[in-house]
Design a protein around this motif. Structure first.
Motif, PDB file in Angstrom:
ATOM      1  N   UNK A   1       0.806  -1.215   0.000  1.00  0.00           N
ATOM      2  CA  UNK A   1       0.000   0.000   0.000  1.00  0.00           C
ATOM      3  C   UNK A   1       0.832   1.253   0.000  1.00  0.00           C
ATOM      4  N   UNK A   2       2.087   1.143   0.391  1.00  0.00           N
ATOM      5  CA  UNK A   2       3.006   2.280   0.365  1.00  0.00           C
ATOM      6  C   UNK A   2       4.322   1.906  -0.306  1.00  0.00           C
ATOM      7  N   UNK A   3       4.898   0.774   0.083  1.00  0.00           N
ATOM      8  CA  UNK A   3       6.191   0.363  -0.435  1.00  0.00           C
ATOM      9  C   UNK A   3       6.059  -0.792  -1.411  1.00  0.00           C
ATOM     10  N   UNK A   4       6.653  -0.617  -2.597  1.00  0.00           N
ATOM     11  CA  UNK A   4       6.792  -1.680  -3.578  1.00  0.00           C
ATOM     12  C   UNK A   4       8.189  -2.265  -3.412  1.00  0.00           C
ATOM     13  N   UNK A   5       8.273  -3.583  -3.254  1.00  0.00           N
ATOM     14  CA  UNK A   5       9.562  -4.272  -3.164  1.00  0.00           C
ATOM     15  C   UNK A   5       9.703  -5.170  -4.381  1.00  0.00           C
ATOM     16  N   UNK A   6      10.836  -5.076  -5.062  1.00  0.00           N
ATOM     17  CA  UNK A   6      11.084  -5.804  -6.305  1.00  0.00           C
ATOM     18  C   UNK A   6      12.298  -6.708  -6.151  1.00  0.00           C
ATOM     19  N   UNK A   7      12.160  -7.965  -6.585  1.00  0.00           N
ATOM     20  CA  UNK A   7      13.261  -8.925  -6.568  1.00  0.00           C
ATOM     21  C   UNK A   7      13.618  -9.295  -7.997  1.00  0.00           C
ATOM     22  N   UNK A   8      14.914  -9.260  -8.314  1.00  0.00           N
ATOM     23  CA  UNK A   8      15.401  -9.544  -9.668  1.00  0.00           C
ATOM     24  C   UNK A   8      16.175 -10.851  -9.669  1.00  0.00           C
ATOM     25  N   UNK A   9      15.756 -11.759 -10.545  1.00  0.00           N
ATOM     26  CA  UNK A   9      16.405 -13.058 -10.656  1.00  0.00           C
ATOM     27  C   UNK A   9      16.665 -13.350 -12.139  1.00  0.00           C
ATOM     28  N   UNK A  10      17.894 -13.678 -12.526  1.00  0.00           N
ATOM     29  CA  UNK A  10      18.166 -13.989 -13.930  1.00  0.00           C
ATOM     30  C   UNK A  10      17.758 -15.422 -14.251  1.00  0.00           C
ATOM     31  N   UNK A  11      17.337 -15.635 -15.479  1.00  0.00           N
ATOM     32  CA  UNK A  11      16.976 -16.975 -15.923  1.00  0.00           C
ATOM     33  C   UNK A  11      18.239 -17.678 -16.401  1.00  0.00           C
TER      34      UNK A  11
ATOM     35  N   UNK B   1      19.151  -9.058  -7.086  1.00  0.00           N
ATOM     36  CA  UNK B   1      18.856  -7.641  -6.887  1.00  0.00           C
ATOM     37  C   UNK B   1      17.571  -7.481  -6.106  1.00  0.00           C
ATOM     38  N   UNK B   2      17.566  -6.612  -5.089  1.00  0.00           N
ATOM     39  CA  UNK B   2      16.367  -6.363  -4.285  1.00  0.00           C
ATOM     40  C   UNK B   2      16.244  -4.853  -4.075  1.00  0.00           C
ATOM     41  N   UNK B   3      15.096  -4.288  -4.481  1.00  0.00           N
ATOM     42  CA  UNK B   3      14.900  -2.841  -4.456  1.00  0.00           C
ATOM     43  C   UNK B   3      13.527  -2.510  -3.877  1.00  0.00           C
ATOM     44  N   UNK B   4      13.381  -1.295  -3.351  1.00  0.00           N
ATOM     45  CA  UNK B   4      12.102  -0.824  -2.808  1.00  0.00           C
ATOM     46  C   UNK B   4      11.829   0.582  -3.306  1.00  0.00           C
ATOM     47  N   UNK B   5      10.539   0.898  -3.483  1.00  0.00           N
ATOM     48  CA  UNK B   5      10.125   2.214  -3.990  1.00  0.00           C
ATOM     49  C   UNK B   5       8.870   2.653  -3.252  1.00  0.00           C
ATOM     50  N   UNK B   6       8.871   3.899  -2.776  1.00  0.00           N
ATOM     51  CA  UNK B   6       7.763   4.448  -2.009  1.00  0.00           C
ATOM     52  C   UNK B   6       6.754   5.099  -2.953  1.00  0.00           C
ATOM     53  N   UNK B   7       5.531   4.582  -2.983  1.00  0.00           N
ATOM     54  CA  UNK B   7       4.505   5.083  -3.900  1.00  0.00           C
ATOM     55  C   UNK B   7       4.002   6.461  -3.501  1.00  0.00           C
ATOM     56  N   UNK B   8       4.209   6.884  -2.258  1.00  0.00           N
ATOM     57  CA  UNK B   8       3.755   8.198  -1.801  1.00  0.00           C
ATOM     58  C   UNK B   8       4.773   9.294  -2.096  1.00  0.00           C
ATOM     59  N   UNK B   9       6.055   9.002  -1.916  1.00  0.00           N
ATOM     60  CA  UNK B   9       7.089  10.032  -2.023  1.00  0.00           C
ATOM     61  C   UNK B   9       8.002   9.856  -3.227  1.00  0.00           C
TER      62      UNK B   9
END
Length: 420
Positions: free
Chosen positions: A159-169, A178-186
């Motif tokens: 609801x506020x933070x998007x967390x993304x995990x990157x995995x190569x095939x 790779x693991x990243x987070x992004x705040x949808x509000x700010x």
């Protein structure tokens, strides 16, 4: 008992502290109830400090003893079969919520007001009924020397933070690089594990929720492709960027409670606010007492599920090839907090995957069916303890981040399944 002038003043102060955070849990009523019982100025001052810390986004209440002792909740109640409501069937095949061509669903809010998709090398947020696009992240280059041509991206949104995990095939690297987070509000971003040209560590498992992310990381040996066996637990407070050792393996965020696994497979809960943590269900403690692996467990969407019991699994020739769970239990913020999914006669439960606070997808496998072959999916309403069969196409929509859905649903607008 009537409210005194001092208590009214305290209520006003507490209300002002949390007024700018309407989406967060407000502990003001709980704190006032405690002050009314204690009648001590020192308790009032302590309460104000605690609430200020919560309002400021500080990680509060990491008490390793609170919630450690399991309690005896109501026994798990089996779910029953009902018919899928027409509104669900229509939504799962209709044109509403169809994603732009070339988009792959990564994560979404329950009401589909914010949808995150992958478009080539970009992660994009869709809002305004999917009409407005905002680039959240451009994917980094793949590590050198890989046979993979693209990242496989999975995500979680609280609801506020998007967390993304990157995995190569690529068979050389089986886990998250790779693991990243992004705040949808700010629009603020966090790099929890940077995907670099020559990786030095990987993440084997991760889970996110309540403004936090927890994971298990392991460094590579000198050849860059074999883990060295040294696993460390990490917990990040996404609002501050602080990363530390949580004192156990983080396995789920259930409401305002974090579930950890200590050494010896002993589960315990940690409060993420000033309220008490939800206790560990007895069914989960009992399961961990006899099962040393977390391989059959899932945690996502504010719920946690695990398999229990054993059912013989046979191959096409009738020879037993292993054992599958006879049932799955689901723990989520409800009363009582455990529901049991039991397979119909002639089948076993291959898995249960929560995808929101109130719903989960169950996978049933016919006894004797080839492994990885014939399965059937069910939609489970945790509140009403009922389930409805799904077609393969309907299941793809609900589990789109792993199955290539071409649309999203406003789950909050759909009716609950009929009660048992």
């Amino acid at each position: 008992m009537s409210e005194t002038e001092a208590e009214r003043e305290l209520r006003a102060q507490l209300g002002a502290l949390v007024a700018d955070r309407p989406a967060a849990f407000s502990p003001a009523p709980l704190v006032i109830a405690r002050v009314r019982r204690s009648r001590r100025r020192r308790a009032v001052a302590g309460a104000l400090v605690a609430v200020a810390a919560v309002a400021g986004g500080t990680l509060v209440g990491l008490d390793r003893d609170r919630g450690a002792a399991p309690v005896e909740p109501a026994k798990p109640a089996p779910v029953c079969r009902v018919q899928l409501p027409e509104a669900w069937a229509t939504a799962l095949v209709g044109s509403t919520g169809r994603l732009p061509t070339g988009s792959s669903l990564i994560a979404a809010s329950p009401n589909a007001s914010q949808v995150f998709v992958q478009q080539g090398d970009r992660i994009v947020r869709l809002t305004d009924h999917l009409a407005t696009q905002t680039t959240v992240m451009t994917l980094p280059a793949l590590p050198t020397g890989l046979a993979a041509s693209a990242w496989t991206v999975t995500g979680s949104f609280d609801g506020q933070w998007l967390v993304l995990a990157l995995k190569p095939d690529d068979p050389k690297y089986l886990d998250t690089l790779g693991l990243y987070a992004w705040n949808a509000d700010t629009g603020a971003s966090r790099t929890l594990l940077a995907a670099v040209a020559r990786p030095t560590r990987q993440i084997g498992s991760w889970v996110a929720g309540s403004g936090r992310a927890g994971w298990e990381e392991e460094p590579f040996r000198l050849d860059g492709g074999v883990a060295n066996g040294t696993v460390k637990s990490r917990l990040a407070d996404l609002s501050t960027g602080a990363v530390g050792d949580p004192g156990g393996s983080v396995r789920a965020f259930v409401g305002d409670t974090m579930l950890l696994l200590d050494s010896g497979n002993k589960p315990r809960t940690v409060a993420l606010s000033v309220s008490d943590p939800a206790p560990v269900p007895e069914a989960l403690s009992a399961f961990l007492g006899t099962h040393g692996s977390w391989a059959s467990m899932t945690g996502d969407g504010g719920a946690f599920a695990w398999g229990g019991g054993t059912t013989p699994v046979k191959g096409p020739g009738g020879k037993e090839v292993g054992q599958g769970p006879a049932s799955w239990d689901v723990w989520w913020p409800g009363e009582p907090s455990v529901a049991r999914v039991t397979a119909p006669k002639g089948s076993y439960v291959a898995g249960v995957s929560p995808f929101s606070t109130d719903y989960a997808i169950g996978t049933l496998v016919r006894n004797g069916a080839p492994l990885g072959g014939e399965t059937s999916e069910i939609l489970i309403d945790l509140r009403d303890r009922s389930y409805a069969p799904l077609t393969a196409a309907q299941d793809v929509v609900l589990e789109g981040s792993g199955g290539g859905a071409d649309r999203v649903l406003d789950i909050l607008a759909l009716p609950r399944l009929p009660d048992c």
